[in-house]
Design an enzyme around this catalytic site. Structure first.
Site, mmCIF file in Angstrom:
data_model
loop_
_atom_site.group_PDB
_atom_site.id
_atom_site.type_symbol
_atom_site.label_atom_id
_atom_site.label_comp_id
_atom_site.label_asym_id
_atom_site.label_seq_id
_atom_site.Cartn_x
_atom_site.Cartn_y
_atom_site.Cartn_z
ATOM 1 N N LYS A 83 13.502 -15.939 -8.012
ATOM 2 C CA LYS A 83 13.315 -15.054 -9.174
ATOM 3 C C LYS A 83 12.348 -15.690 -10.153
ATOM 4 O O LYS A 83 11.428 -15.045 -10.651
ATOM 5 C CB LYS A 83 14.635 -14.788 -9.909
ATOM 6 C CG LYS A 83 15.646 -13.872 -9.294
ATOM 7 C CD LYS A 83 15.218 -12.439 -9.146
ATOM 8 C CE LYS A 83 14.416 -12.196 -7.917
ATOM 9 N NZ LYS A 83 15.058 -11.867 -6.692
ATOM 10 N N GLU B 80 17.921 -18.212 -4.619
ATOM 11 C CA GLU B 80 17.612 -16.921 -5.229
ATOM 12 C C GLU B 80 17.129 -17.121 -6.676
ATOM 13 O O GLU B 80 16.183 -16.457 -7.123
ATOM 14 C CB GLU B 80 18.853 -16.013 -5.162
ATOM 15 C CG GLU B 80 18.726 -14.655 -5.813
ATOM 16 C CD GLU B 80 17.610 -13.782 -5.255
ATOM 17 O OE1 GLU B 80 16.995 -14.136 -4.250
ATOM 18 O OE2 GLU B 80 17.326 -12.753 -5.888
ATOM 19 N N CYS C 296 0.824 -1.214 0.000
ATOM 20 C CA CYS C 296 0.000 0.000 0.000
ATOM 21 C C CYS C 296 0.859 1.265 0.000
ATOM 22 O O CYS C 296 1.936 1.288 0.585
ATOM 23 C CB CYS C 296 -0.881 0.037 1.234
ATOM 24 S SG CYS C 296 -1.966 -1.368 1.370
ATOM 25 N N TRP D 196 -2.770 -2.751 -1.537
ATOM 26 C CA TRP D 196 -2.352 -4.142 -1.746
ATOM 27 C C TRP D 196 -3.175 -4.942 -0.748
ATOM 28 O O TRP D 196 -3.001 -4.807 0.465
ATOM 29 C CB TRP D 196 -0.859 -4.275 -1.474
ATOM 30 C CG TRP D 196 -0.287 -5.610 -1.805
ATOM 31 C CD1 TRP D 196 0.083 -6.071 -3.035
ATOM 32 C CD2 TRP D 196 0.008 -6.671 -0.881
ATOM 33 N NE1 TRP D 196 0.582 -7.350 -2.935
ATOM 34 C CE2 TRP D 196 0.548 -7.752 -1.634
ATOM 35 C CE3 TRP D 196 -0.137 -6.835 0.494
ATOM 36 C CZ2 TRP D 196 0.941 -8.940 -1.055
ATOM 37 C CZ3 TRP D 196 0.259 -8.030 1.073
ATOM 38 C CH2 TRP D 196 0.788 -9.069 0.304
ATOM 39 N N ASN E 131 -2.287 2.451 5.580
ATOM 40 C CA ASN E 131 -1.372 1.329 5.316
ATOM 41 C C ASN E 131 -1.209 0.560 6.611
ATOM 42 O O ASN E 131 -1.150 1.165 7.682
ATOM 43 C CB ASN E 131 0.017 1.835 4.911
ATOM 44 C CG ASN E 131 0.030 2.436 3.533
ATOM 45 O OD1 ASN E 131 -0.973 2.436 2.834
ATOM 46 N ND2 ASN E 131 1.171 2.982 3.146
ATOM 47 N N GLY E 132 -1.087 -0.744 6.520
ATOM 48 C CA GLY E 132 -0.873 -1.547 7.718
ATOM 49 C C GLY E 132 -2.113 -2.365 8.050
ATOM 50 O O GLY E 132 -2.959 -2.612 7.185
ATOM 51 N N HIS F 193 17.857 -37.061 -0.490
ATOM 52 C CA HIS F 193 17.159 -37.322 0.766
ATOM 53 C C HIS F 193 15.656 -37.053 0.643
ATOM 54 O O HIS F 193 14.992 -36.797 1.639
ATOM 55 C CB HIS F 193 17.774 -36.481 1.889
ATOM 56 C CG HIS F 193 19.206 -36.835 2.142
ATOM 57 N ND1 HIS F 193 19.588 -38.012 2.744
ATOM 58 C CD2 HIS F 193 20.358 -36.196 1.809
ATOM 59 C CE1 HIS F 193 20.909 -38.073 2.800
ATOM 60 N NE2 HIS F 193 21.403 -36.979 2.233
ATOM 61 N N LYS G 269 6.574 -4.456 -3.657
ATOM 62 C CA LYS G 269 8.014 -4.169 -3.565
ATOM 63 C C LYS G 269 8.460 -3.983 -2.117
ATOM 64 O O LYS G 269 9.550 -4.389 -1.747
ATOM 65 C CB LYS G 269 8.312 -2.907 -4.375
ATOM 66 C CG LYS G 269 9.781 -2.552 -4.468
ATOM 67 C CD LYS G 269 10.529 -3.486 -5.394
ATOM 68 C CE LYS G 269 12.019 -3.288 -5.325
ATOM 69 N NZ LYS G 269 12.740 -4.498 -5.747
ATOM 70 N N GLU H 222 8.664 -15.826 -8.845
ATOM 71 C CA GLU H 222 8.053 -14.499 -8.714
ATOM 72 C C GLU H 222 7.475 -13.990 -10.031
ATOM 73 O O GLU H 222 6.398 -13.429 -10.057
ATOM 74 C CB GLU H 222 9.109 -13.481 -8.283
ATOM 75 C CG GLU H 222 9.453 -13.466 -6.838
ATOM 76 C CD GLU H 222 10.461 -12.382 -6.543
ATOM 77 O OE1 GLU H 222 11.624 -12.514 -6.951
ATOM 78 O OE2 GLU H 222 10.084 -11.389 -5.913
ATOM 79 N N ARG I 45 5.775 -0.332 -6.299
ATOM 80 C CA ARG I 45 5.831 -1.102 -5.053
ATOM 81 C C ARG I 45 4.782 -2.210 -5.011
ATOM 82 O O ARG I 45 4.812 -3.041 -4.118
ATOM 83 C CB ARG I 45 5.631 -0.155 -3.874
ATOM 84 C CG ARG I 45 6.754 0.864 -3.770
ATOM 85 C CD ARG I 45 6.299 2.059 -2.996
ATOM 86 N NE ARG I 45 5.891 1.692 -1.668
ATOM 87 C CZ ARG I 45 6.644 1.825 -0.591
ATOM 88 N NH1 ARG I 45 7.842 2.329 -0.709
ATOM 89 N NH2 ARG I 45 6.209 1.475 0.593
#
Ligand code: F6R
Length: 601
Positions: free
Chosen positions: A481, A477, A2, A75, A99-100, A500, A596, A484, A27
């Site tokens: 990527k 990573e 947000c 968001w 926000n929050g 395993h 973001k 996402e 974001r």
């Protein structure tokens, strides 16, 4: 996540608000809205989806002259990303953006419903407007009503509220979510990050947790509890810096190419002929340090995990890694002689910030490795080393990771020097770290090869990225990527662990991306690859080891240091994820469901 913008002034209020939201767009969000008050009347607009939908909705709304406005990109956390759930939320005469998360919204809502208040959204935010109005009805004073509202809500928040009975005023409150106030020639601004303020304000007031108050045309009043706080202004940069695609298809692509330059900035003035220099750290910073605890989320966690190998190998100091959201609630044992290092691109990640506060409270010395100066994390930590990546717009982190890894490697060298490491070993590290920018340079033929190869990796029932040592976190990573931006299932795994359990999945439709450097654990990696090939997994080997028998190979240049192989391999996995996502037709810079800056826990 947000975003909030507020404005009081006479400069094209609608455009000012929309421009501010545009700066926050990268974001991540799924709906947007704004409310403008003029002459004691508020008009509000909301739209689900991209900001352009809000632009279209407000096309014929042209408020002229002095106005008060609030705006928001949402968001979704409570309730679907619909127009009704978009902010601003309203009561009878007041509008709020937030926000929050308001943690006690359910009992408040139940009580208000009991008093006959009607709710139309599924959000936690809507209670703020109704609660405020119920106090206003009792107290007959907007200021007192807002103060009582702030005292009644729990959770993490940044809030702006406007009310038709309090003309020319924006009330605000901040706890746990970022909020800053800026003053410019054309008026007063509020925003949840610097981006909307840069270029229109020379300085910003970064509100502390627990701050509340109001901004009007005449004054800015900030309180913590009942006490007035004098605002501390900090200068803002004059321009946003590089934020154009500059001929690239996506910000992410541009940022992958930019890594060589960004790491050049990271290293600038931090290397002497034979040592690492970190002027941000006092000479005694590590004097009492018996161990390091690294804490972060997502990509920044992957950087922490890779770095833990460097700290132990080079600096001979114990280094443990923590996922911030786990660390917070598991009652960790913390020792005072441990240095607590948080890593965060945005400096606003809620879990990382709270973990940092916990460590501080427990009396640990804290260090932030962060890309955003003046961010909540940078302000909270005892010391901060800035990564200097510049603004990263792609939601999928690339140059932020590269610069974090560079700072962490520098830090490992720095501690190694202090711990009396062999001069020759240090000189070798310094020589190698200087060559990171060149290891990050991307050759057009390499990119073209990855683009062509990507068409073979668009289906299958999953991807395993495997690696060993520092290449294991890099494999994590790579998987992060890919998932996402391509929405394909991918996992990063230690290569030696495949047998395993996960090897049960191996067949021709399982894509294994094996990271095969030449300088570290080459033979071990070969055996792990053989195990997968024997079970018919389709295998792409990224690295230099020619003996790694694979269906496809992407070889890196001859390198004499594992970290240089690490950085070059990193660019390949970034480009591979990008090209797969492009072929699948996805929005690479703003992937679905992602934000973001993750300012909720
Ligand atoms: C992945 C990504 C996220 C962030 C994570 C932490 O590409 O960007 O996983 O790394 O949300 O964010 P920061 O580093 O801002 O604390």
């Amino acid at each position: 996540m947000c975003g909030i913008v507020g404005y009081i002034g006479a400069s094209a209020v609608k455009k000012t608000l929309l421009d501010g939201l545009k700066e926050l767009e990268y974001r991540g969000y799924d709906s947007a809205g704004l409310a403008v008050m003029q002459n004691g009347r508020i008009e509000a607009f909301k739209a689900a989806g991209k900001l352009n939908n809000l632009v279209n909705k407000t096309a014929s709304f042209e408020p002229k002259g002095f106005a008060v406005g609030i705006a928001h990109t949402r968001w979704a956390t409570h309730g679907k990303p619909t127009e009704i759930n978009a902010h601003p939320h309203r009561g009878e005469r007041s509008y709020v953006v937030h926000n929050g998360i308001i943690e006690n919204y359910q009992p408040i809502k139940a009580e208000l419903i009991g008093k006959g208040v009607k709710f139309i959204s599924q959000t936690d935010t809507e209670v703020i407007a109704h609660l405020y109005e119920s106090f206003l009805a009792k107290l007959k004073d907007p200021f007192k009503a807002f103060e009582t509202t702030v005292q009644s809500i729990e959770g993490a928040y940044a809030i702006l509220l406007i009310d038709e009975t309090a003309q020319e005023t924006i009330f605000f409150a901040k706890k746990g979510s970022p909020l800053q106030i800026g003053e410019g020639e054309s008026g007063r601004y509020l925003a949840s990050s610097d981006a909307p303020l840069i270029g229109v304000c020379e300085s910003a007031i970064y509100l502390e947790d627990g701050s509340w108050g109001y901004v009007s045309e005449r004054e800015i009043k900030i309180f913590i509890g009942k006490n007035i706080v004098s605002p501390q202004k900090k200068p803002l940069p004059a321009t946003q810096g590089a934020a154009q695609k500059e001929g690239f298809r996506f910000f992410m692509e541009k940022e992958i190419y930019e890594q060589t330059k960004a790491v050049g900035e990271t290293l600038a003035s931090r290397l002497t002929a034979n040592s690492a220099r970190l002027d941000e750290l006092s000479a005694d910073f590590f004097d009492e340090a018996a161990s390091l605890r690294l804490c972060a989320c997502g990509t920044s966690y992957n950087a922490a995990l890779s770095a833990s190998y460097l700290f132990e190998r080079l600096a001979k100091i114990e280094a443990r890694c923590e996922i911030a959201s786990e660390f917070r609630y598991r009652d960790p044992v913390l020792r005072k002689n441990e240095i607590f290092i948080v890593i965060s691109q945005s400096g606003e990640t809620a879990d990382t910030l709270e973990a940092l506060k916990m460590a501080k409270k427990a009396g640990l010395k804290t260090l932030a490795i962060c890309n955003v100066d003046n961010s909540s994390i940078a302000r909270e930590a005892d010391a901060t080393i800035l990564t200097r990546a510049g603004i990263e717009k792609g939601v999928a982190s690339t140059k932020a990771f590269a610069t974090q890894m560079t700072v962490l490697w520098l830090l490992a060298i720095y501690i190694a020097q202090r711990n009396g490491a062999d001069e020759e070993a240090i000189a070798k590290e310094i020589g190698a770290i200087r060559r990171v920018p060149s290891a990050l340079a991307i050759k057009p033929e390499r990119h073209e090869r990855i683009r062509r190869l990507s068409k073979r990796y668009l289906h299958g029932h999953g991807f395993f990225f495997i690696g060993r040592d520092i290449f294991y976190p890099l494999a994590m990573e790579g998987a992060l990527k890919l998932k996402e931006i391509s929405y394909l299932h991918a996992e990063g795994y230690p290569a030696g662990e495949m047998k395993h359990g996960p090897i049960a999945l191996a067949d021709a439709e399982l894509f294994t991306i094996a990271l095969t450097p030449k300088t570290i654990l080459k033979e071990k990696m070969r055996s792990n690859i053989e195990e997968l090939i024997a079970r018919d997994s389709t295998l792409l080997a990224i690295g230099g080891d020619e003996a790694a028998y694979a269906d496809d190979r992407l070889d890196i240049d001859e390198r004499d240091h594992p970290m240089l192989e690490f950085f070059e391999t990193m660019t390949i996995i970034q480009l591979l994820a990008l090209e797969i996502a492009v072929r699948l037709g996805n929005d690479v810079d703003m992937p679905r469901n992602l934000a973001k800056s993750v300012t909720v826990e």
